[in-house]
Design a protein around this motif. Structure first.
Motif, PDB file in Angstrom:
ATOM      1  N   LEU A   1       0.827  -1.210   0.000  1.00 48.80           N
ATOM      2  CA  LEU A   1       0.000   0.000   0.000  1.00 48.80           C
ATOM      3  C   LEU A   1       0.861   1.260   0.000  1.00 48.80           C
ATOM      4  O   LEU A   1       0.500   2.267  -0.614  1.00 48.80           O
ATOM      5  CB  LEU A   1      -0.930  -0.004   1.214  1.00 48.80           C
ATOM      6  CG  LEU A   1      -2.064  -1.038   1.179  1.00 48.80           C
ATOM      7  CD1 LEU A   1      -2.802  -1.060   2.513  1.00 48.80           C
ATOM      8  CD2 LEU A   1      -3.036  -0.735   0.042  1.00 48.80           C
ATOM      9  N   ASP A   2       2.006   1.216   0.676  1.00 49.24           N
ATOM     10  CA  ASP A   2       2.889   2.384   0.733  1.00 49.24           C
ATOM     11  C   ASP A   2       3.507   2.708  -0.623  1.00 49.24           C
ATOM     12  O   ASP A   2       3.680   3.878  -0.969  1.00 49.24           O
ATOM     13  CB  ASP A   2       4.021   2.147   1.742  1.00 49.24           C
ATOM     14  CG  ASP A   2       3.548   2.229   3.176  1.00 49.24           C
ATOM     15  OD1 ASP A   2       2.442   2.759   3.395  1.00 49.24           O
ATOM     16  OD2 ASP A   2       4.273   1.760   4.072  1.00 49.24           O
ATOM     17  N   LEU A   3       3.842   1.677  -1.397  1.00 46.37           N
ATOM     18  CA  LEU A   3       4.682   1.869  -2.573  1.00 46.37           C
ATOM     19  C   LEU A   3       3.929   1.894  -3.894  1.00 46.37           C
ATOM     20  O   LEU A   3       4.353   2.552  -4.844  1.00 46.37           O
ATOM     21  CB  LEU A   3       5.739   0.759  -2.612  1.00 46.37           C
ATOM     22  CG  LEU A   3       6.861   0.889  -3.647  1.00 46.37           C
ATOM     23  CD1 LEU A   3       7.721   2.115  -3.343  1.00 46.37           C
ATOM     24  CD2 LEU A   3       7.725  -0.366  -3.655  1.00 46.37           C
ATOM     25  N   SER A   4       2.796   1.214  -3.978  1.00 52.94           N
ATOM     26  CA  SER A   4       2.203   0.889  -5.280  1.00 52.94           C
ATOM     27  C   SER A   4       1.310   1.985  -5.849  1.00 52.94           C
ATOM     28  O   SER A   4       0.570   2.647  -5.128  1.00 52.94           O
ATOM     29  CB  SER A   4       1.370  -0.390  -5.161  1.00 52.94           C
ATOM     30  OG  SER A   4       2.106  -1.403  -4.538  1.00 52.94           O
ATOM     31  N   ASP A   5       1.366   2.097  -7.179  1.00 53.26           N
ATOM     32  CA  ASP A   5       0.384   2.901  -7.906  1.00 53.26           C
ATOM     33  C   ASP A   5      -0.842   2.068  -8.247  1.00 53.26           C
ATOM     34  O   ASP A   5      -1.955   2.581  -8.331  1.00 53.26           O
ATOM     35  CB  ASP A   5       0.999   3.437  -9.203  1.00 53.26           C
ATOM     36  CG  ASP A   5       2.192   4.342  -8.946  1.00 53.26           C
ATOM     37  OD1 ASP A   5       2.046   5.296  -8.162  1.00 53.26           O
ATOM     38  OD2 ASP A   5       3.268   4.076  -9.508  1.00 53.26           O
ATOM     39  N   SER A   6      -0.632   0.774  -8.481  1.00 55.09           N
ATOM     40  CA  SER A   6      -1.721  -0.140  -8.825  1.00 55.09           C
ATOM     41  C   SER A   6      -1.384  -1.521  -8.278  1.00 55.09           C
ATOM     42  O   SER A   6      -0.215  -1.833  -8.028  1.00 55.09           O
ATOM     43  CB  SER A   6      -1.929  -0.200 -10.342  1.00 55.09           C
ATOM     44  OG  SER A   6      -0.710  -0.517 -11.000  1.00 55.09           O
ATOM     45  N   ILE A   7      -2.417  -2.346  -8.088  1.00 50.63           N
ATOM     46  CA  ILE A   7      -2.247  -3.650  -7.431  1.00 50.63           C
ATOM     47  C   ILE A   7      -3.109  -4.688  -8.128  1.00 50.63           C
ATOM     48  O   ILE A   7      -4.253  -4.407  -8.516  1.00 50.63           O
ATOM     49  CB  ILE A   7      -2.656  -3.579  -5.937  1.00 50.63           C
ATOM     50  CG1 ILE A   7      -1.895  -2.469  -5.204  1.00 50.63           C
ATOM     51  CG2 ILE A   7      -2.427  -4.924  -5.245  1.00 50.63           C
ATOM     52  CD1 ILE A   7      -2.436  -2.184  -3.810  1.00 50.63           C
ATOM     53  N   SER A   8      -2.560  -5.893  -8.279  1.00 50.35           N
ATOM     54  CA  SER A   8      -3.343  -7.048  -8.728  1.00 50.35           C
ATOM     55  C   SER A   8      -3.105  -8.197  -7.760  1.00 50.35           C
ATOM     56  O   SER A   8      -2.021  -8.318  -7.184  1.00 50.35           O
ATOM     57  CB  SER A   8      -2.942  -7.486 -10.141  1.00 50.35           C
ATOM     58  OG  SER A   8      -3.273  -6.502 -11.095  1.00 50.35           O
ATOM     59  N   VAL A   9      -4.114  -9.032  -7.606  1.00 49.30           N
ATOM     60  CA  VAL A   9      -4.021 -10.206  -6.742  1.00 49.30           C
ATOM     61  C   VAL A   9      -4.185 -11.452  -7.599  1.00 49.30           C
ATOM     62  O   VAL A   9      -5.108 -11.538  -8.418  1.00 49.30           O
ATOM     63  CB  VAL A   9      -5.106 -10.179  -5.644  1.00 49.30           C
ATOM     64  CG1 VAL A   9      -5.094 -11.478  -4.838  1.00 49.30           C
ATOM     65  CG2 VAL A   9      -4.903  -8.982  -4.723  1.00 49.30           C
ATOM     66  N   LEU A  10      -3.276 -12.407  -7.426  1.00 42.60           N
ATOM     67  CA  LEU A  10      -3.388 -13.703  -8.090  1.00 42.60           C
ATOM     68  C   LEU A  10      -3.841 -14.740  -7.071  1.00 42.60           C
ATOM     69  O   LEU A  10      -3.298 -14.812  -5.968  1.00 42.60           O
ATOM     70  CB  LEU A  10      -2.048 -14.114  -8.702  1.00 42.60           C
ATOM     71  CG  LEU A  10      -1.743 -13.503 -10.074  1.00 42.60           C
ATOM     72  CD1 LEU A  10      -0.254 -13.497 -10.351  1.00 42.60           C
ATOM     73  CD2 LEU A  10      -2.482 -14.264 -11.163  1.00 42.60           C
ATOM     74  N   ARG A  11      -4.850 -15.509  -7.453  1.00 44.08           N
ATOM     75  CA  ARG A  11      -5.350 -16.571  -6.578  1.00 44.08           C
ATOM     76  C   ARG A  11      -5.718 -17.773  -7.430  1.00 44.08           C
ATOM     77  O   ARG A  11      -6.555 -17.679  -8.325  1.00 44.08           O
ATOM     78  CB  ARG A  11      -6.565 -16.086  -5.776  1.00 44.08           C
ATOM     79  CG  ARG A  11      -6.982 -17.060  -4.678  1.00 44.08           C
ATOM     80  CD  ARG A  11      -8.033 -16.472  -3.746  1.00 44.08           C
ATOM     81  NE  ARG A  11      -9.313 -16.258  -4.389  1.00 44.08           N
ATOM     82  CZ  ARG A  11      -9.872 -15.082  -4.580  1.00 44.08           C
ATOM     83  NH1 ARG A  11      -9.247 -13.975  -4.185  1.00 44.08           N
ATOM     84  NH2 ARG A  11     -11.044 -14.970  -5.178  1.00 44.08           N
ATOM     85  N   ASP A  12      -5.027 -18.881  -7.178  1.00 45.66           N
ATOM     86  CA  ASP A  12      -5.254 -20.123  -7.928  1.00 45.66           C
ATOM     87  C   ASP A  12      -5.133 -19.908  -9.434  1.00 45.66           C
ATOM     88  O   ASP A  12      -5.918 -20.445 -10.223  1.00 45.66           O
ATOM     89  CB  ASP A  12      -6.630 -20.711  -7.592  1.00 45.66           C
ATOM     90  CG  ASP A  12      -6.748 -21.090  -6.122  1.00 45.66           C
ATOM     91  OD1 ASP A  12      -5.725 -21.502  -5.543  1.00 45.66           O
ATOM     92  OD2 ASP A  12      -7.848 -20.960  -5.556  1.00 45.66           O
ATOM     93  N   GLY A  13      -4.148 -19.092  -9.827  1.00 48.23           N
ATOM     94  CA  GLY A  13      -3.878 -18.877 -11.242  1.00 48.23           C
ATOM     95  C   GLY A  13      -4.746 -17.837 -11.908  1.00 48.23           C
ATOM     96  O   GLY A  13      -4.543 -17.514 -13.086  1.00 48.23           O
ATOM     97  N   LEU A  14      -5.722 -17.291 -11.181  1.00 49.76           N
ATOM     98  CA  LEU A  14      -6.606 -16.258 -11.728  1.00 49.76           C
ATOM     99  C   LEU A  14      -6.192 -14.891 -11.198  1.00 49.76           C
ATOM    100  O   LEU A  14      -5.770 -14.759 -10.046  1.00 49.76           O
ATOM    101  CB  LEU A  14      -8.062 -16.546 -11.351  1.00 49.76           C
ATOM    102  CG  LEU A  14      -8.655 -17.848 -11.905  1.00 49.76           C
ATOM    103  CD1 LEU A  14     -10.039 -18.092 -11.309  1.00 49.76           C
ATOM    104  CD2 LEU A  14      -8.729 -17.802 -13.423  1.00 49.76           C
ATOM    105  N   MET A  15      -6.342 -13.862 -12.034  1.00 55.32           N
ATOM    106  CA  MET A  15      -5.865 -12.526 -11.690  1.00 55.32           C
ATOM    107  C   MET A  15      -7.038 -11.602 -11.389  1.00 55.32           C
ATOM    108  O   MET A  15      -8.008 -11.527 -12.153  1.00 55.32           O
ATOM    109  CB  MET A  15      -5.041 -11.962 -12.848  1.00 55.32           C
ATOM    110  CG  MET A  15      -4.134 -10.827 -12.473  1.00 55.32           C
ATOM    111  SD  MET A  15      -2.880 -10.609 -13.759  1.00 55.32           S
ATOM    112  CE  MET A  15      -1.832  -9.401 -12.967  1.00 55.32           C
TER     113      MET A  15
END
Length: 502
Positions: free
Chosen positions: A205-219
């Motif tokens: 949260l401190d560093l990112s401009d944008s974030i994605s989460v990968l879970r079980d190969g899905l984005m």
């Protein structure tokens, strides 16, 4: 609207019968820091290895600055400006700083290596990026933070435009992390893009401009970046609510001392006197070189003890070697699992059982009880939810978090009286972290004691009954964890440092 620097479209990867990545989409602009979150084995490494060219995608397209990367190998992609800085150390410790910067591309003059130019240019680049290091000095002598910066400078020297940082803050102190982030932000301001992989939600949260989460190969992209919280990100990673493990309310009996240490001396450790209570989690705190890690290693026999005594259950124990410490009931998990932990060419079963070969798994006539070893390995696989097809999977096929669970299983299988944990949850996802912590706290309720060394102060305050602060090789103070805050903890740590310097 301008095109992104990197565009990933419907990328999938299949390994045999396993679909490791499915339909991933990602756009990253120049000067953008994009973070990837996910459990160990969720597909993060698969995605960045496809982008870097380590292996090809099964389906989909990857385009960088207008170039279709499908037919370009890793070296061609590096020339375009894509650089992967892996999680594990990839510098050459026995070469100089300058040689590392120019690795693979040493300039020559009259057919000979032009050392004058190498050292001069390296000094200029180190100064330009604010790194105070001697270009002629050996990399093995660098601090952890300067070694991390050097890996990034190597990438910038080669013309990097997109740098993939795979868990770059592993084992760094809070101050070192802040210093690294300032360094990354400076490069971002110059137009360099980053993919940042981490399990620490706060730093994401401190560093990112944008974030994605990968879970079980899905984005899953985090749509509303501005309102994202650690709790929300944790739920996205886990696929549901995460219950944080905390120490029990009742405290261990102060009069029931399991381990008594008197006058312990070793390299970097001076006259340590300390009592460890039965069933206690004793948090260890100290800056690099404070003696905190050195104390843990000495107590396991990994570093030579020059004087002092250690009594466990009232009996004098010998600390001549790690093997002897294990026999005495003391086990240790190193912060560097790759150099001092896992055996990558052995399988999971062998890695779990190897520390018990001289003890519980040895039959009376000298042969190993292989059936019992398999039963124990399966038991720990189930209890710690180690993700593998079977206990006979090779160790190097497991994700980092699952490798760490195997190491914890190995030492728990020795049934120690004292378990020394040095950064036990570094580089692993939030659910794996809680599973390990829960198991440790469960065993302390049966009488095992634990030393817990970590730079994650939030985690430490959740699990520790007391805190021991080290400075200049000595115990500076010992305090009860009466619902301390991180601010109070750092204030005590810093005041100890100031008192020692006065």
């Amino acid at each position: 609207m301008s095109q992104p620097l990197l565009r990933v479209t419907n990328v999938s990867k299949i390994f045999g019968a396993t679909r490791a990545l499915s339909g991933a989409n990602l756009d990253i602009a120049a000067g953008e820091i994009h973070s990837l979150l996910g459990r160990n084995g969720a597909g993060k490494s698969t995605l960045v290895n496809i982008i870097a060219g380590v292996y090809p995608q099964t389906e989909g397209d990857v385009v960088f600055d207008g170039h279709d990367l499908r037919k370009l190998d890793i070296f061609a992609r590096q020339k375009l400006g894509i650089r992967l800085v892996p999680q594990h150390e990839n510098s050459f410790p026995d070469l100089t700083v300058a040689e590392n910067i120019f690795a693979g591309d040493l300039p020559k003059k009259n057919g000979l290596v032009d050392w004058s130019t190498i050292n001069e240019v390296a000094a200029q680049e180190l100064a330009a990026y604010g790194v105070d290091a001697d270009p002629r000095g050996m990399v093995r002598d660098l601090s952890s933070i300067d070694a991390r910066k050097l890996n990034i400078i190597r990438s910038m020297h080669s013309g990097a435009r997109l740098i993939i940082l795979d868990e770059p803050t592993t084992a760094l102190t809070t101050r070192e992390r802040e210093e690294l982030f300032a360094f990354v932000r400076d490069l971002k301001a110059m137009g360099t893009a980053f993919i940042f992989i981490s399990h620490y939600l706060g730093e994401v949260l401190d560093l990112s401009d944008s974030i994605s989460v990968l879970r079980d190969g899905l984005m899953y992209p985090v749509e509303d970046r501005a309102s994202a919280t650690q709790e929300h990100l944790g739920e996205l990673v886990a696929g549901g609510q995460v219950e944080l493990t905390r120490r029990r309310a009742e405290r261990p009996d102060p009069s029931d001392v399991l381990v008594q240490i008197r006058g312990l001396r070793s390299a970097g450790v001076e006259d340590v006197d300390l009592g460890i209570r039965r069933g206690e989690v004793l948090g260890i705190i100290g800056f690099p070189g404070s003696g905190a890690r050195e104390f843990c290693r000495a107590l396991f026999g990994a570093d030579r003890v020059t004087s002092g005594t250690v009594h466990l259950e009232g009996r004098l124990v010998r600390l001549s070697s790690p093997r002897q410490a294990l026999r005495e009931g003391i086990a240790y998990i190193s912060f560097d699992r790759h150099r001092e932990g896992i055996m990558p060419l052995m399988d999971v079963n062998e890695n779990i059982g190897i520390s018990s070969h001289a003890g519980a798994l040895r039959r009376a006539w000298g042969f190993l009880d292989l059936k019992r070893q398999r039963q124990r390995s399966q038991q720990y696989r189930d209890e710690l939810k180690i993700k593998c097809n079977t206990i006979f999977d090779p160790m190097d096929s497991l994700s980092g978090g699952n490798q760490q669970k195997v190491l914890v299983s190995r030492l728990l299988s020795t049934q120690p009286s004292l378990l020394i944990l040095d950064e036990p949850t570094v580089g692993i996802d939030i659910l794996s972290r809680e599973e390990i912590i829960s198991k440790v706290l469960e065993l302390t309720r049966t009488g095992m004691s634990a030393l817990y060394l970590t730079n994650d102060y939030e985690e430490l305050l959740r699990v520790a009954d007391r805190l021991v602060f080290f400075d200049e090789g000595r115990v500076a103070s010992v305090v009860d964890n009466d619902d301390l805050t991180i601010e109070q903890l750092t204030q005590i740590r810093d005041s100890n440092k100031e008192a020692a310097s006065a």
